[in-house]
Design a protein around this motif. Structure first.
Motif, PDB file in Angstrom:
ATOM      1  N   SER A 150       0.876  -1.185   0.000  1.00 54.79           N
ATOM      2  CA  SER A 150       0.000   0.000   0.000  1.00 54.79           C
ATOM      3  C   SER A 150       0.907   1.228   0.000  1.00 54.79           C
ATOM      4  O   SER A 150       2.112   1.114   0.261  1.00 54.79           O
ATOM      5  N   GLU A 151       0.345   2.380  -0.273  1.00 56.83           N
ATOM      6  CA  GLU A 151       1.158   3.588  -0.296  1.00 56.83           C
ATOM      7  C   GLU A 151       1.762   3.835   1.087  1.00 56.83           C
ATOM      8  O   GLU A 151       2.943   4.149   1.211  1.00 56.83           O
ATOM      9  N   GLU A 152       0.962   3.662   2.123  1.00 59.84           N
ATOM     10  CA  GLU A 152       1.442   3.916   3.484  1.00 59.84           C
ATOM     11  C   GLU A 152       2.599   2.974   3.827  1.00 59.84           C
ATOM     12  O   GLU A 152       3.601   3.374   4.408  1.00 59.84           O
ATOM     13  N   GLN A 153       2.385   1.685   3.492  1.00 59.50           N
ATOM     14  CA  GLN A 153       3.400   0.694   3.859  1.00 59.50           C
ATOM     15  C   GLN A 153       4.742   0.989   3.195  1.00 59.50           C
ATOM     16  O   GLN A 153       5.783   0.934   3.839  1.00 59.50           O
ATOM     17  N   MET A 165       5.781   3.862   1.932  1.00 60.57           N
ATOM     18  CA  MET A 165       6.294   5.143   2.439  1.00 60.57           C
ATOM     19  C   MET A 165       7.018   4.930   3.766  1.00 60.57           C
ATOM     20  O   MET A 165       8.135   5.408   3.967  1.00 60.57           O
ATOM     21  N   GLU A 166       6.363   4.193   4.640  1.00 56.74           N
ATOM     22  CA  GLU A 166       6.959   3.929   5.951  1.00 56.74           C
ATOM     23  C   GLU A 166       8.192   3.036   5.802  1.00 56.74           C
ATOM     24  O   GLU A 166       9.217   3.255   6.457  1.00 56.74           O
ATOM     25  N   TYR A 218       3.644   3.797  -6.308  1.00 56.68           N
ATOM     26  CA  TYR A 218       3.901   4.014  -4.873  1.00 56.68           C
ATOM     27  C   TYR A 218       5.387   3.927  -4.576  1.00 56.68           C
ATOM     28  O   TYR A 218       5.941   4.710  -3.801  1.00 56.68           O
TER      29      TYR A 218
END
Lengths: 271, 271, 271, 271
Positions: free
Chosen positions: D40-43, D45-46, D83
């Motif tokens: 996912s984008e969040e994953q 990014m983190e 992403y």
């Protein structure tokens, strides 16, 4: 509930069969023969004549060859396909040939009756996925280091796309033993027939890489329960551009097929 | 000139045969059956009865067991040998059992007709050297990771000592595949018969570790040209103290031997 | 609760150490060097001198050699043990040598400070059992095809007898790769130290079989956490009667040990 | 005269280096980190934030995932690439991702700085041939059962097309051992650097499949002479959609990279 959604043998024990010309694969014994590579029109014509005469019912020949080194003979490509088709037509043999590249599927399909996925491409998942969308039988070789489970999962990739004409082919696995080219794993034939409803064929030529082993291993494969054999045969093995040591002459092939046919009759009588 | 001074097949093509009771090993098909381990007098007696009834001509049973963990059942030792001898005598079957320890050779020889060297001991050179000095046949199992060349060299150790009654036994090699216990390498049978003059036997029980594979692999082994089979059979496989999953019942063994005998007749007719 | 009754690392994390002369194995880094085989008094004397000079703290040399063919050099036997002892005494180096035969344990114990069990004998359970009864440290090589679990179980055989001075030695496993003699499995060092409280030594000479790989693999082994190394070194590698290609010269050994010592210091600083 | 026309190390000993952003691969140590798959984008990014913070200089993340079963998560595809690119840009990290399909080369090239060929596709010769025609660096993983010779020949396929930015990556080979996911073959690093002029990277995550082994094997790989590492790292390993057991947390990655950097400095000092 089955381990493999589509490939698993169901409780009814029904096995897949399908027609290629007048052969019912999975029921009639599939006897594929022909040279490793299509090298010229004359060579494949003569190879086809010998295969037919020996009693084979399908002709093989590589037009696109996966080779370890980029400097080795890579096959004749489209021209090879044409020669192979012509030879198959001349001797009334359906033809099987390897497809290496996802972009060649439609080209190869135009010519071939059965498409082969080689050991090195067994887990080429994009190729498998595309082959699931066509209406031609696929012969899926087991990878050199593939577990039986991985091999069946690769068949599942094809089945999932809607193509249920899949034949599994055991062709030897890579072990530490160097006397033979690979180690023929005949228990994989029993396993594949126990776990799936798909026909299972054996290729003793690549498995052993030794001419003198092809006959005994073929007969052993029949007794292990296989549904067909794929044998390399060449009009002049010594001059073959690839795999010279493992290709049979026409005479050797005739002798082999005769023994295979008797063994099949015996196997039938044993039930 | 031969690769193996004593083991190599000579130009005359003459093959070794020798008598154990009324079986001429190398000529008569050797059909060894019996439990993995001798567990009690009753068990081996019943195992022998079933083996005889099924048509076996030699009885196996382990008295000294090589086990991965020191806390596993290690066999009954001398008492196991006595029970095995008694069972063999009762049912008129010569007996074969493993010798693990060089110091036990004379003890085991007192009881057994044939001494077995297990896969883990294939390269126990001091054991091989001592076995070269006795006058009992030796069945030499191929090591789990032994090349064909190493295996034949181990036979050479025994032959060099003066004991020419050596039988080779293929029992599966260790590969990455986990569906089967080991991978049965039937091409090793062809290789061993091509390279040496020694009889070659196949053990499909340890090779596959799966009951349902033992029959097809046995018939395949016959067609590969083997001179005998070694099969694990137990009066009550589920209660076996070792290798429960791969031992046949008496009924299964009878069915197997019947099929093996028919296959042998067929093999004979093929020549 | 532990997987291995005696070998498992306990919750307290306490690791086994024991003294051989003034080396505390498991604490002091064990640097074994010396020729594959003891070939003559001069050769082992010179080998010992070079080992000492290079900074080794234990001398190796085979007196009983396990060889694939019975016609290969089998070692000097008792005479080899004497020469090795003399060389060890002369240069103040404790000695390690292989015991092949259960009947030789007391003979070898008379001379050697540490007894080695070779890869081919890893599962020679009678040998292991007897070695459990003596009061000499045992270096247990991992079998060529042994799983880590089997290897530790073999240590358990020795420990069960009451001998808790066991050193594990990773020496490469057999794979399909032929560029190296075996495939050095350094993750087995991490595994063995995680699963057991025993010291773990690495033998890069047999693992790689290639002189140029011994130094980088030695330094890699140190960083993987090993407690020692066993290196083959020969006064004149080209004339060695066995394993010529993998033996270092005195100069190469000195260079290697220097780098190993610096790497050890670095490893220490990293904690 | 060289064994590999283009890949072989020449007599001048000159090694290939090339720039990706401000890293000079082959000279600067390549420290690739990131999750197995972009989930996912969040994953991602983190994941990128943690990789950067820990000291990595390249970000990995799979958008097209080769999976054994067709029913497993196959990756986010083009969206995953977006992403990944965004995350790389945000944290100023060049990105590497796998290309599975010859038809995706241009798509993947639009986003990625380096293209990865996975172990299962090592001998996908049509893919290799096409990758030879582009101007992006290729990281070529060694096949699970590939010999060192086959691996280098695959690099030769890419080089032959004119793309000389090839990085070799050792990621463990398939053996009989099941304690680790594969067996990391560090001698292949030495071999590849001896035989070719190409940079060699090691992936201890796939090789071992065990979190606790990644640090010691990374340090060992450095001492074996590798030019970089590829490490799987995930913001929340337990929830990873693939390879959960082998992904490090941000903290573990930071600790690892710190130790790797010190080891590199030490390695430098040793020359």
């Amino acid at each position: 509930m089955s381990k493999y959604k589509l490939a698993s043998l169901k409780e009814d024990g029904k096995r897949t069969t399908f027609k290629v010309e007048n052969i019912e694969i999975g029921k009639d014994f599939l006897m594929i023969a022909g040279p490793c590579s299509v090298e010229s029109e004359e060579q494949i014509m003569e190879g086809a004549r010998l295969a037919k005469e020996a009693g084979a019912n399908m002709l093989r020949g590589g037009a696109f060859k996966p080779r370890t080194s980029p400097y080795d003979f890579q096959g004749l490509g489209r021209v090879g396909l044409k020669y192979l088709r012509k030879a198959g037509d001349e001797y009334d043999l359906p033809i099987i040939t390897e497809v290496l590249d996802v972009r060649d599927i439609y080209l190869v399909s135009e010519y071939a009756d059965v498409l082969q996925v080689g050991a090195r491409n067994m887990q080429n998942f994009t190729l498998l996925t595309e082959l699931g969308k066509i209406d031609k039988p696929i012969l899926l070789k087991r990878g050199m280091n593939a577990t039986i489970d991985e091999w069946i999962n690769c068949a599942e990739y094809i089945l999932k796309g809607g193509n249920n004409k899949v034949v599994l082919c055991e062709r030897g696995i890579r072990t530490y033993e160097t006397f033979t080219r690979n180690t023929l794993d005949l228990s994989a034939v029993v396993a594949a027939k126990e776990l799936t409803h798909l026909p299972v064929v054996v290729d003793p030529s690549h498995a052993t890489g030794r001419r003198e082993m092809i006959k005994p291993m073929s007969l052993a494969a029949v007794m292990a329960g296989c549904d067909g054999l794929e044998i390399e045969e060449h009009p002049n093995p010594c001059e073959a551009l690839s795999d010279a040591k493992q290709q049979l002459t026409g005479e050797e092939l005739k002798d082999l097929i005769k023994a295979v046919n008797e063994t099949l009759k015996f196997r039938e009588s044993l039930k």
